[in-house]
Design an enzyme around this catalytic site. Structure first.
Site, PDB file in Angstrom:
ATOM      1  N   GLY A  30       0.940  -1.084  -0.130  1.00 50.49           N
ATOM      2  CA  GLY A  30       0.108   0.014   0.036  1.00 50.49           C
ATOM      3  C   GLY A  30       0.850   1.089  -0.150  1.00 50.49           C
ATOM      4  O   GLY A  30       2.120   1.088  -0.226  1.00 50.49           O
ATOM      5  N   ASP A  39     -10.505   3.127   7.977  1.00 49.82           N
ATOM      6  CA  ASP A  39     -10.174   2.757   6.495  1.00 49.82           C
ATOM      7  C   ASP A  39     -10.538   1.350   6.108  1.00 49.82           C
ATOM      8  O   ASP A  39      -9.984   0.446   5.848  1.00 49.82           O
ATOM      9  CB  ASP A  39      -8.706   2.670   6.288  1.00 49.82           C
ATOM     10  CG  ASP A  39      -8.260   2.819   5.063  1.00 49.82           C
ATOM     11  OD1 ASP A  39      -8.957   2.858   3.855  1.00 49.82           O
ATOM     12  OD2 ASP A  39      -6.953   2.471   4.495  1.00 49.82           O
TER      13      ASP A  39
HETATM   14  P1  ADP Z   1      -1.454  -0.843   3.932  1.00 45.15           P
HETATM   15  O1  ADP Z   1      -1.493   0.210   4.805  1.00 45.15           O
HETATM   16  O2  ADP Z   1      -0.243  -0.412   3.050  1.00 45.15           O
HETATM   17  O3  ADP Z   1      -2.670  -0.793   2.993  1.00 45.15           O
HETATM   18  P2  ADP Z   1      -2.287  -3.305   4.930  1.00 45.15           P
HETATM   19  O4  ADP Z   1      -2.107  -3.710   6.251  1.00 45.15           O
HETATM   20  O5  ADP Z   1      -3.807  -3.043   4.460  1.00 45.15           O
HETATM   21  O6  ADP Z   1      -1.495  -2.077   4.640  1.00 45.15           O
HETATM   22  O7  ADP Z   1      -1.733  -4.528   3.995  1.00 45.15           O
HETATM   23  C1  ADP Z   1      -1.490  -4.408   2.674  1.00 45.15           C
HETATM   24  C2  ADP Z   1      -1.817  -5.625   1.953  1.00 45.15           C
HETATM   25  O8  ADP Z   1      -1.121  -6.812   2.260  1.00 45.15           O
HETATM   26  C3  ADP Z   1      -3.462  -6.140   2.443  1.00 45.15           C
HETATM   27  O9  ADP Z   1      -4.301  -5.625   1.605  1.00 45.15           O
HETATM   28  C4  ADP Z   1      -3.212  -7.498   2.145  1.00 45.15           C
HETATM   29  O10 ADP Z   1      -3.371  -8.151   0.681  1.00 45.15           O
HETATM   30  C5  ADP Z   1      -1.668  -8.159   2.606  1.00 45.15           C
HETATM   31  N1  ADP Z   1      -1.703  -8.242   3.919  1.00 45.15           N
HETATM   32  C6  ADP Z   1      -1.998  -7.684   4.992  1.00 45.15           C
HETATM   33  N2  ADP Z   1      -1.865  -8.025   6.217  1.00 45.15           N
HETATM   34  C7  ADP Z   1      -1.792  -9.518   5.673  1.00 45.15           C
HETATM   35  C8  ADP Z   1      -1.537 -10.788   6.902  1.00 45.15           C
HETATM   36  N3  ADP Z   1      -1.878 -10.705   7.931  1.00 45.15           N
HETATM   37  N4  ADP Z   1      -1.812 -11.981   5.952  1.00 45.15           N
HETATM   38  C9  ADP Z   1      -1.680 -11.862   4.518  1.00 45.15           C
HETATM   39  N5  ADP Z   1      -1.718 -10.692   3.970  1.00 45.15           N
HETATM   40  C10 ADP Z   1      -1.570  -9.636   4.639  1.00 45.15           C
HETATM   41 MG    MG Z   2      -4.605  -1.626   3.618  1.00 47.61          MG
END
Ligand code: ADP
Ligand code: MG
Length: 335
Positions: free
Chosen positions: A16, A137
């Protein structure tokens, strides 16, 4: 504190604006984890304020519908001003966005299964709001799903304690943002998340976000034309009311819209109360959980009733490592 050397980082899972998330294995225990590397601007050796806030909130959270944080670590040279912080989470193989829109899974999401996921989302949010935190969010890609039938809320990058002091109106991804934030409201609480949940529940059944626009003004005009004009006695206090107020009176047409989409009556009642343009009248998570939508047929599935989906990534891993004997599960298990 965990050590980054304990993990074998294998590949990227997603990224992200503020982070990149990797799939990794704990070398000692073999446990699979997700490592979220924070892209941050740092002064001296300290954590960036945004990372510190996300971490502080995540450490307080303990609930079956919220993604579990195992710990935090840094890359080796972190204190020399190089490298980054990693948040270590339980690994979740799917998210609601990909299940809703990939051709191999979307047709397998029955009404009972979707109701089950939405019930878990509301139970997780009821807990979050009860301890005084607003997510800011909520959207399908931040709702992670595992093969035990659980949905867990993730991405606390914008979360903050509810204070009813002035807060940023520029939060929540545009399609899921409530009208009051689009109009510049800075005093808000948990009700902003409830609008996003209304959008998500709606999206599960029509398979597209109900409001899809690229600007604040365009999003608002879609909201006005479906959910009606906001009450000027309340909305006139918002910063952008004069610029963005509706140019005529719009009645609430949500019921007609839902009928066109062949949504049932119980779903209509719930959505009317979540997609309420007046934030003071919007349903709380607890009220939503008690609505007839969740107590009527088809009933929400329990986790053990959910159809499970094999992760495409795991298929990839299995096919990449033929030397390892793996009892590969069938592609889709019906319970
Ligand atoms: P950002 O703030 O960059 O959006 P996220 O926490 O939403 O960060 O993580 C980005 C992406 O990474 C998520 O949309 C998902 O696809 C993947 N992701 C995040 N956390 C996990 C997890 N615990 N297990 C698997 N995939 C994850
Ligand atoms: Mg996210």
């Amino acid at each position: 504190m965990m050590n980054i050397k304990d993990f074998d980082i294998q590949f990227e899972l997603g990224s992200g604006t503020y982070s990149t998330v990797y799939y990794g294995k704990n070398n000692k225990t073999g446990e699979v984890v997700a490592l979220k590397e924070m892209k941050e601007f740092r002064e001296n050796c300290g954590f960036a304020q945004t990372t510190a806030r996300e971490l502080k909130i995540l450490q307080q959270l303990k609930h079956q519908n919220i993604v579990r944080l195992y710990g935090v670590t840094t890359s080796e040279k972190y204190c020399k001003g190089e490298g980054n912080i990693f948040l270590i989470f339980e690994y979740m193989p799917h998210d609601l966005q990909s299940l809703l829109y990939s051709t191999s899974t979307t047709s397998l999401l029955s009404v009972g299964q979707l109701k089950g996921y939405m019930k878990q989302l509301l139970i997780g949010i009821r807990y979050l709001h009860s301890i005084g935190i607003v997510h800011r969010d909520l959207k399908p890609s931040n709702l992670l799903i595992n093969n035990e039938g659980y949905l867990k809320i993730a991405d606390f990058g914008l979360a903050r304690p509810i204070t009813y002091r002035e807060c940023n109106y520029n939060v929540i991804t545009l399609n899921y943002r409530p009208p009051e934030l689009l109009l510049g409201c800075t005093l808000y609480g948990s009700e902003i998340d409830m609008w996003s949940i209304g959008c998500i529940i709606f999206e599960c059944f029509i398979k597209r976000p109900p409001f899809q626009a690229t600007t604040e003004a365009e999003t608002l005009s879609q909201i006005y034309s479906i959910c009606g004009s906001p009450n000027p006695n309340i909305a006139s206090q918002y910063k952008f009311w004069k610029n963005l107020m509706p140019n005529q009176f719009y009645p609430n047409r949500l019921n007609d819209f839902l009928n066109q989409c062949q949504c049932n009556q119980n779903l209509s009642i719930l959505l009317q109360n979540l997609l309420n343009v007046n934030p003071l009248e919007r349903f709380s998570a607890d009220k939503a959980l008690h609505s007839s939508f969740f107590t009527s047929y088809p009933f929400p599935f329990f986790p053990w009733q959910m159809v499970k989906f094999q992760s495409t990534l795991e298929t990839h891993i299995i096919s990449m490592s033929p030397a390892t004997p793996i009892d590969s599960p069938p592609l889709i298990q019906f319970v």
